[in-house]
Motif scaffolding. Structure first.
Motif, PDB file in Angstrom:
ATOM      1  N   ALA A  39       0.828  -1.214   0.000  1.00 12.76           N
ATOM      2  CA  ALA A  39       0.000   0.000   0.000  1.00 12.76           C
ATOM      3  C   ALA A  39       0.861   1.262   0.000  1.00 12.76           C
ATOM      4  O   ALA A  39       0.567   2.228  -0.719  1.00 12.76           O
ATOM      5  CB  ALA A  39      -0.934  -0.008   1.209  1.00 12.76           C
ATOM      6  N   ILE A  40       1.923   1.265   0.804  1.00 14.73           N
ATOM      7  CA  ILE A  40       2.829   2.423   0.854  1.00 14.73           C
ATOM      8  C   ILE A  40       3.471   2.655  -0.511  1.00 14.73           C
ATOM      9  O   ILE A  40       3.552   3.787  -1.009  1.00 14.73           O
ATOM     10  CB  ILE A  40       3.914   2.217   1.925  1.00 14.73           C
ATOM     11  N   LYS A  41       3.920   1.567  -1.141  1.00 10.37           N
ATOM     12  CA  LYS A  41       4.539   1.673  -2.469  1.00 10.37           C
ATOM     13  C   LYS A  41       3.548   2.231  -3.486  1.00 10.37           C
ATOM     14  O   LYS A  41       3.884   3.101  -4.295  1.00 10.37           O
ATOM     15  CB  LYS A  41       5.036   0.297  -2.914  1.00 10.37           C
ATOM     16  N   ILE A  42       2.294   1.745  -3.426  1.00  8.03           N
ATOM     17  CA  ILE A  42       1.263   2.233  -4.353  1.00  8.03           C
ATOM     18  C   ILE A  42       1.025   3.728  -4.153  1.00  8.03           C
ATOM     19  O   ILE A  42       0.933   4.500  -5.120  1.00  8.03           O
ATOM     20  CB  ILE A  42      -0.053   1.441  -4.160  1.00  8.03           C
TER      21      ILE A  42
ATOM     22  N   PRO B 247       1.738  10.222  -6.503  1.00  7.13           N
ATOM     23  CA  PRO B 247       1.798  11.511  -5.796  1.00  7.13           C
ATOM     24  C   PRO B 247       0.637  12.409  -6.199  1.00  7.13           C
ATOM     25  O   PRO B 247       0.202  12.393  -7.357  1.00  7.13           O
ATOM     26  CB  PRO B 247       3.147  12.093  -6.234  1.00  7.13           C
ATOM     27  N   GLY B 248       0.130  13.153  -5.220  1.00  8.04           N
ATOM     28  CA  GLY B 248      -0.982  14.051  -5.488  1.00  8.04           C
ATOM     29  C   GLY B 248      -2.344  13.387  -5.393  1.00  8.04           C
ATOM     30  O   GLY B 248      -3.371  14.050  -5.565  1.00  8.04           O
ATOM     31  N   SER B 249      -2.351  12.099  -5.114  1.00  3.50           N
ATOM     32  CA  SER B 249      -3.622  11.380  -4.977  1.00  3.50           C
ATOM     33  C   SER B 249      -4.190  11.602  -3.574  1.00  3.50           C
ATOM     34  O   SER B 249      -3.594  12.268  -2.730  1.00  3.50           O
ATOM     35  CB  SER B 249      -3.426   9.880  -5.237  1.00  3.50           C
TER      36      SER B 249
ATOM     37  N   ARG C 205       4.050  11.530   6.724  1.00  5.61           N
ATOM     38  CA  ARG C 205       5.203  11.456   5.820  1.00  5.61           C
ATOM     39  C   ARG C 205       4.741  11.411   4.363  1.00  5.61           C
ATOM     40  O   ARG C 205       5.308  12.094   3.490  1.00  5.61           O
ATOM     41  CB  ARG C 205       6.051  10.231   6.136  1.00  5.61           C
ATOM     42  N   LEU C 206       3.710  10.611   4.086  1.00  9.45           N
ATOM     43  CA  LEU C 206       3.196  10.516   2.720  1.00  9.45           C
ATOM     44  C   LEU C 206       2.638  11.861   2.249  1.00  9.45           C
ATOM     45  O   LEU C 206       2.797  12.238   1.081  1.00  9.45           O
ATOM     46  CB  LEU C 206       2.111   9.436   2.643  1.00  9.45           C
ATOM     47  N   LYS C 207       2.002  12.572   3.163  1.00  4.93           N
ATOM     48  CA  LYS C 207       1.465  13.891   2.815  1.00  4.93           C
ATOM     49  C   LYS C 207       2.597  14.876   2.539  1.00  4.93           C
ATOM     50  O   LYS C 207       2.552  15.636   1.556  1.00  4.93           O
ATOM     51  CB  LYS C 207       0.595  14.407   3.960  1.00  4.93           C
ATOM     52  N   ARG C 208       3.620  14.846   3.384  1.00  8.50           N
ATOM     53  CA  ARG C 208       4.739  15.783   3.272  1.00  8.50           C
ATOM     54  C   ARG C 208       5.589  15.501   2.033  1.00  8.50           C
ATOM     55  O   ARG C 208       5.958  16.415   1.285  1.00  8.50           O
ATOM     56  CB  ARG C 208       5.604  15.689   4.533  1.00  8.50           C
TER      57      ARG C 208
ATOM     58  N   VAL D 145       0.227  13.110  -0.729  1.00 12.90           N
ATOM     59  CA  VAL D 145      -0.912  12.192  -0.675  1.00 12.90           C
ATOM     60  C   VAL D 145      -1.826  12.673   0.449  1.00 12.90           C
ATOM     61  O   VAL D 145      -1.469  12.611   1.627  1.00 12.90           O
ATOM     62  CB  VAL D 145      -0.454  10.743  -0.415  1.00 12.90           C
ATOM     63  N   SER D 146      -2.998  13.182   0.077  1.00 14.56           N
ATOM     64  CA  SER D 146      -3.902  13.763   1.064  1.00 14.56           C
ATOM     65  C   SER D 146      -4.860  12.723   1.638  1.00 14.56           C
ATOM     66  O   SER D 146      -5.012  11.624   1.089  1.00 14.56           O
ATOM     67  CB  SER D 146      -4.707  14.903   0.437  1.00 14.56           C
TER      68      SER D 146
END
Length: 276
Positions: free
Chosen positions: A18-21, A26-28, A43-46, A50-51
């Motif tokens: 899931a993290i890799k996906i 980006p931007g999803s 971290r994913l958001k920063r 990924v919002s």
């Protein structure tokens, strides 16, 4: 004081996937937290923009959306696709399996019993695939209050303890003419729990790392406390207290399936700084 990490811990296959996906899109947006770890969500958001969308109304028409590891209810998935944006399914395959089983068994006329928490997003999603009666229970006592037909199919939340699942099964079998049992508990859960149990038997203090809403991390903490009373469930290094380690010889460390390695390393580094 010696620090020892459990033989099996941390990210499982489904979470890594899931993290890799998410990183590849980006931007999803994700519908609900991708995994049960707030620091990794941040971290994913920063780093990848990924919002987090808390509900369908937060997702704009045409926006790319990643489905969380726990899956989402069937009707929500349909509505999401109707919005016209790309839908990227990061549902863990071990969660997709009980969804498929529940759909098939329900269509064949079985009452469905799910061993799990009805309020957990995984179970909400699994229950939505039933076309007939479906019940989520946490113990035999809850099961006794339900009137079931003679044909019953039973599945389990992926992160539940097999010993508790067996109690549900052992009650159902003598009370119904046909009981179809599916072992949907994830192997990674077994491995992490066995490793935590082995380490907790020897440790003076156990640190269990993972999100406070993470079901599998809560299970690890419960197991550790059975063998090591001084067991603590923490999410970040800021929760550590030096007095937990004073006079201890062996500190065991384990982590839930949604806990990234960078958080584990931060916490171990902070424990070492205590120099007890």
């Amino acid at each position: 004081m010696e620090i020892e990490i459990a033989q099996s811990y941390g990210f499982c296959f489904g979470v890594k996937r899931a993290i890799k996906i998410a990183e590849e899109h980006p931007g999803s947006s994700t519908l609900g937290p991708l995994i049960h770890n707030n620091m990794e969500i941040e971290r994913l958001k920063r780093d990848f923009n990924v919002s987090l969308a808390t509900n369908l109304d937060d997702i704009g028409a045409g926006q790319a959306t990643v489905i969380r590891t726990h899956g989402i209810p069937k009707n929500d998935l349909k509505k999401l696709k109707e919005k016209g944006g790309e839908v990227i399914d990061a549902t863990c395959p071990f969660v997709t399996k009980p969804q498929q089983i529940v759909e098939k068994m329900s269509e064949e006329g079985y009452d469905i019993v799910i061993f799990g928490d009805a309020n957990h997003p995984e179970i909400k999603g699994v229950m939505s695939y039933a076309t007939g009666p479906v019940y989520a229970v946490l113990n035999v006592e809850e099961l006794k209050t339900i009137s079931l037909k003679e044909r019953v199919a039973v599945v389990a939340q992926t992160t539940r303890k097999i010993e508790e699942y067996n109690k549900i099964i052992n009650y159902l079998v003598p009370h119904h003419k046909e009981v179809r049992v599916f072992n949907t508990i994830c192997n990674a859960t077994f491995e992490n729990q066995d490793a935590a149990r082995e380490l907790a038997r020897r440790a003076d203090v156990m640190i269990v790392i993972g999100g406070k809403q993470s079901s599998n991390t809560k299970q690890l903490h419960t197991i550790c406390r059975e063998y090591c009373p001084d067991s603590y469930h923490i999410e970040s290094k800021d929760e550590l207290k030096k007095e937990w380690f004073e006079g201890k010889k062996l500190c065991g460390v384990t982590a839930g399936a949604s806990t990234p390695e960078w958080i584990i390393e931060e916490i171990i580094g902070k424990i070492r700084e205590f120099k007890v």
